[in-house]
Design an enzyme around this catalytic site. Sequence first.
Site, mmCIF file in Angstrom:
data_model
loop_
_atom_site.group_PDB
_atom_site.id
_atom_site.type_symbol
_atom_site.label_atom_id
_atom_site.label_comp_id
_atom_site.label_asym_id
_atom_site.label_seq_id
_atom_site.Cartn_x
_atom_site.Cartn_y
_atom_site.Cartn_z
ATOM 1 C CG HIS A 306 -2.048 0.982 1.146
ATOM 2 N ND1 HIS A 306 -1.893 2.329 1.399
ATOM 3 C CD2 HIS A 306 -3.355 0.808 0.818
ATOM 4 C CE1 HIS A 306 -3.057 2.937 1.243
ATOM 5 N NE2 HIS A 306 -3.959 2.037 0.879
ATOM 6 C CG ASP A 363 -7.762 -2.442 -2.453
ATOM 7 O OD1 ASP A 363 -8.882 -1.943 -2.298
ATOM 8 O OD2 ASP A 363 -6.716 -1.774 -2.497
#
Length: 429
Positions: A306, A363
């Site tokens: 991320h 995600d």
Amino acid sequence: MSDQAELTVDGKNYTLPIVTGTEGERAIDIARLRSETGLTALDPAFGNTASCESKITYIDGDKGILRYRGIPLEAFAEHPNFVEVAWLLIFGHLPNLTEYESFSKELTENANLDEDMKHHFAGFPRSAPPMAILSAMISTLSCFHPHLFELDGADQFEKAAARLISKIRTLAAYTYRRSRGLPYIYPDPKLPYVSNFLHMMFSEVYGPYLPEPEVRSALNLVLILHADHEQNCSTSTVRMVGSSQANLFASCAAGVSALWGPLHGGANVKVIEMLESIHRGKQTAREYIDAAKDKSSGVKLMGFGHRIYKNFDPRATMLREVSEKLFARLGVDDPLLEIARNLEEIALSDDYFLERKLYPNVDFYSGIILRAIGIPTNMFTVLFAIGRLPGWISHWHEQNSDPAMRISRPRQIYTGNPLSNYVPMEDRI
């Protein structure tokens, strides 16, 4: 610790104030940089620029911390309640019983769509991207409630916020059903927020859909974990559009368009596409991991790492736990979920990923959870928009409540042609 910075340009010294946030974050205030020095700050993609001061969300990516209004995200895991978190973000405190019941009543009363509004769906082909429909329909929604363009007072703002948060799930559910040639399902006033959304998505005229408690909890948590994430692309877009004094509906419709991008809201779709590709190619998880480690292969491991979190994404930790409970309860037999588990297990024990801190992110887990619930892949980003809406509303409200608000207008460094002569058509080569 100094509360100012010294800048030397062409032998001349300038003093710039330093702003310190609640958690010790420090920033050099360059608001007067251009007027005092003639210079601007070049920061492509705004990676090192704080565009505002905000009291809504705090992130420490190095430590894996995410808090809403000061409350750690983990506090919402045991009994996830999206409506409670929406109120917290928008109004700045956890609701008491009276506030919660009043807001819930507003959500219930505003769940249905004006009958005439349904005709606007007919203008879209059934194959239209759901995010395109959602953005257009939020703008259309404003046409049916023009009295909420100008929000005079807290009561009107609360009504506008409740109307948007309530109706977005109805718009989303009908977008899905119309793409399948299914009839509109009216909201059930007896059902709470998430259950009502699932009812409008999956019920049939003579067969109501009754979700398992684990499904309700999982979807509540998915929405909560997406509710706000500081100054991301879509939230910054809502603030940018709202800074022109555009109304709440128009600003949030712009946020939907920004979220639509595959580098933002579409990331969990990429995870499912990756899993489908592995399954079609009859690859093992180990084979795919090895290919991803080979830079010359062009293979990417989606759903890991991320930009903000240099540690484990706290949202991913929470979703990992809820996913295990959900899959066990539903008894899901899905080859993609098995591939996902194998990828996770290998990556979390592989030095290549551990050294680079490429942990599974939100995600990765949200995609497989939504798939297990039965949400089609092309609706994933729509679910993200439902979850992110309270964050957009809270940022729009915070900005528009600031008496010092100015229209956003970034500068640029021009790199085009210098002063050039106009050449008549007949003399051009």
